[in-house]
Design a protein around this motif. Structure first.
Motif, PDB file in Angstrom:
ATOM      1  N   ARG A   1       0.832  -1.205   0.000  1.00 52.36           N
ATOM      2  CA  ARG A   1       0.000   0.000   0.000  1.00 52.36           C
ATOM      3  C   ARG A   1       0.869   1.258   0.000  1.00 52.36           C
ATOM      4  NH1 ARG A   1      -5.741  -0.931   3.102  1.00 52.36           N
ATOM      5  NH2 ARG A   1      -6.193  -2.954   2.166  1.00 52.36           N
TER       6      ARG A   1
ATOM      7  N   GLU B   1     -12.340   6.351   1.632  1.00 50.52           N
ATOM      8  CA  GLU B   1     -11.449   7.089   2.523  1.00 50.52           C
ATOM      9  C   GLU B   1     -10.076   7.198   1.879  1.00 50.52           C
ATOM     10  OE1 GLU B   1     -11.462   6.600   7.007  1.00 50.52           O
ATOM     11  OE2 GLU B   1      -9.516   5.692   6.525  1.00 50.52           O
TER      12      GLU B   1
ATOM     13  N   SER C   1      -6.130   8.266   2.768  1.00 48.75           N
ATOM     14  CA  SER C   1      -5.130   8.561   3.798  1.00 48.75           C
ATOM     15  C   SER C   1      -3.868   9.071   3.117  1.00 48.75           C
ATOM     16  CB  SER C   1      -4.808   7.301   4.613  1.00 48.75           C
ATOM     17  OG  SER C   1      -5.966   6.808   5.250  1.00 48.75           O
TER      18      SER C   1
ATOM     19  N   ARG D   1      -9.195   3.662  -0.232  1.00 45.64           N
ATOM     20  CA  ARG D   1      -9.813   2.366   0.029  1.00 45.64           C
ATOM     21  C   ARG D   1     -11.285   2.584   0.386  1.00 45.64           C
ATOM     22  NH1 ARG D   1      -6.427   3.902   4.144  1.00 45.64           N
ATOM     23  NH2 ARG D   1      -7.285   3.921   6.256  1.00 45.64           N
TER      24      ARG D   1
ATOM     25  N   ASN E   1     -14.696  -1.278   3.615  1.00 42.88           N
ATOM     26  CA  ASN E   1     -14.289  -2.624   4.014  1.00 42.88           C
ATOM     27  C   ASN E   1     -12.779  -2.808   3.938  1.00 42.88           C
ATOM     28  OD1 ASN E   1     -16.998  -3.549   4.398  1.00 42.88           O
ATOM     29  ND2 ASN E   1     -17.199  -3.702   2.162  1.00 42.88           N
ATOM     30  N   ASP E   2     -12.055  -1.686   3.838  1.00 41.70           N
ATOM     31  CA  ASP E   2     -10.594  -1.685   3.739  1.00 41.70           C
ATOM     32  C   ASP E   2     -10.105  -2.345   2.451  1.00 41.70           C
ATOM     33  OD1 ASP E   2      -8.165  -0.785   4.858  1.00 41.70           O
ATOM     34  OD2 ASP E   2      -7.659  -2.826   5.489  1.00 41.70           O
ATOM     35  N   ARG E   3     -10.961  -2.381   1.437  1.00 40.57           N
ATOM     36  CA  ARG E   3     -10.546  -2.889   0.123  1.00 40.57           C
ATOM     37  C   ARG E   3      -9.754  -1.806  -0.597  1.00 40.57           C
ATOM     38  NH1 ARG E   3     -13.128  -3.160  -5.172  1.00 40.57           N
ATOM     39  NH2 ARG E   3     -14.789  -1.877  -4.284  1.00 40.57           N
ATOM     40  N   LEU E   4      -8.560  -2.125  -1.046  1.00 41.41           N
ATOM     41  CA  LEU E   4      -7.686  -1.147  -1.681  1.00 41.41           C
ATOM     42  C   LEU E   4      -8.185  -0.827  -3.086  1.00 41.41           C
ATOM     43  CD1 LEU E   4      -5.001   0.463  -1.477  1.00 41.41           C
ATOM     44  CD2 LEU E   4      -3.861  -1.535  -2.476  1.00 41.41           C
TER      45      LEU E   4
END
Length: 311
Positions: free
Chosen positions: A185, A270, A272, A292, A295-298
């Motif tokens: 990431r 989101e 970052s 992402r 669901n924190d999917r990139l």
């Protein structure tokens, strides 16, 4: 900088005048270059890109997997003005049946009769200060689920003639960098050489806008990601106490994005951001933005090298 000994590749030429739809502090230029990529692939590979279909008859789309733009203090993406006369030189390269790599050089209008060539030694070595250099790697994809932009799968179109294209040396492929960015990431998992980490985690949240961020087939438009990067940078600017004028005055020297997924209308995302400041080079900074879903999917990783007004 060391000169790279590479070939000059026959290319397509287009002469353009800068209009409002391809300049300003927005993603318009990136979108226009994306259209030029589709035009170039269509002309060189014998496929109607906007209407491409797989052997089974399903629609397939030339999606953006990697996008990089490099400029200079003199030529940068927000530096174009109404009426500028430009020559765009474009060539595509063979990456097999599922992908294609396209290069564009955007510079001052060249004299009539100048042979359209992509000079790879210039592109990857001694770049001109008055030109923008863009590379796009695109993959053919199709929907795997009706009505969803998630789970896109590779689907090469019928009649895609890629074998006649020249091939880039393997070490110039962005696949390795994108694979590492997906895994870590980050384009800079060990930090930016010669720079100090100044901001660790500036966060901006937003929702995919059904009114403005989808393309004509309902996918999240690739150029929307450039707007997301700018929104993340603006949040960073705010967190650092900087004003609008300094945000508009920044110059983007190098911007690259790897795309790893798409999103549906109304989905919460989101971004970052981390920022490094280069030691001994006042005003030179590198920001990295990770986008992402909930669901924190990139979805994407972007890196931006820029000059601030203080430079």
């Amino acid at each position: 900088m060391t000169t790279i000994e590479l070939d000059k590749v026959p290319a397509l030429r287009r002469d353009v005048q800068v209009m409002p739809s391809m300049c300003g502090h927005n993603p318009a230029l990136y979108a226009r270059i994306g259209d030029w990529t589709w035009d170039t692939v269509g002309a060189l590979c014998g496929v109607n890109v906007p209407r491409a279909r797989s052997v089974s008859g399903a629609p397939t789309y030339l999606s953006f997997f990697y996008y990089r733009l490099r400029g200079s203090d003199l030529a940068h993406p927000h530096g174009l003005e109404f009426g500028d006369e430009l020559t765009v030189t474009s060539a595509s390269f063979d990456f097999g049946s599922e992908a294609v790599h396209t290069l564009h050089r955007i510079g001052p209008r060249e004299p009539d009769g100048t042979p359209p060539l992509i000079d790879l030694g210039e592109f990857y070595g001694e770049r001109r200060d008055d030109c923008l250099y863009v590379e796009n790697m695109n993959r053919w994809v199709s929907r795997s689920m009706e009505g969803s932009n998630q789970g896109l799968e590779v689907a090469s179109p019928d009649g895609f003639r890629h074998w006649d294209l020249p091939r880039l040396p393997g070490d110039l492929s962005p696949r390795r960098d994108c694979g590492a960015a997906r895994k870590t990431r980050s384009f800079h998992p060990e930090g930016v050489p010669g720079a100090t980490l100044a901001v660790v985690d500036s966060v901006e949240s937003f929702t995919v806008d059904v009114a403005s961020e989808l393309n004509g087939v309902g996918l999240l438009y690739f150029a929307s990601f450039f707007a997301y990067v700018d929104r993340a940078l603006l949040r960073l600017w705010r967190d650092m106490g900087r004003d609008n004028d300094s945000f508009l005055a920044k110059k983007v020297l190098d911007l690259r994005v790897c795309y790893f997924g798409n999103a549906d209308a109304g989905q919460r995302l989101e971004a970052s951001t981390r920022l490094w400041q280069h030691t001994g080079r006042a005003g030179r900074e590198t920001a990295e933005v990770v986008i992402r879903d909930g669901n924190d999917r990139l979805l994407a990783v972007a890196a931006v090298e820029l000059l601030t007004a203080s430079a």
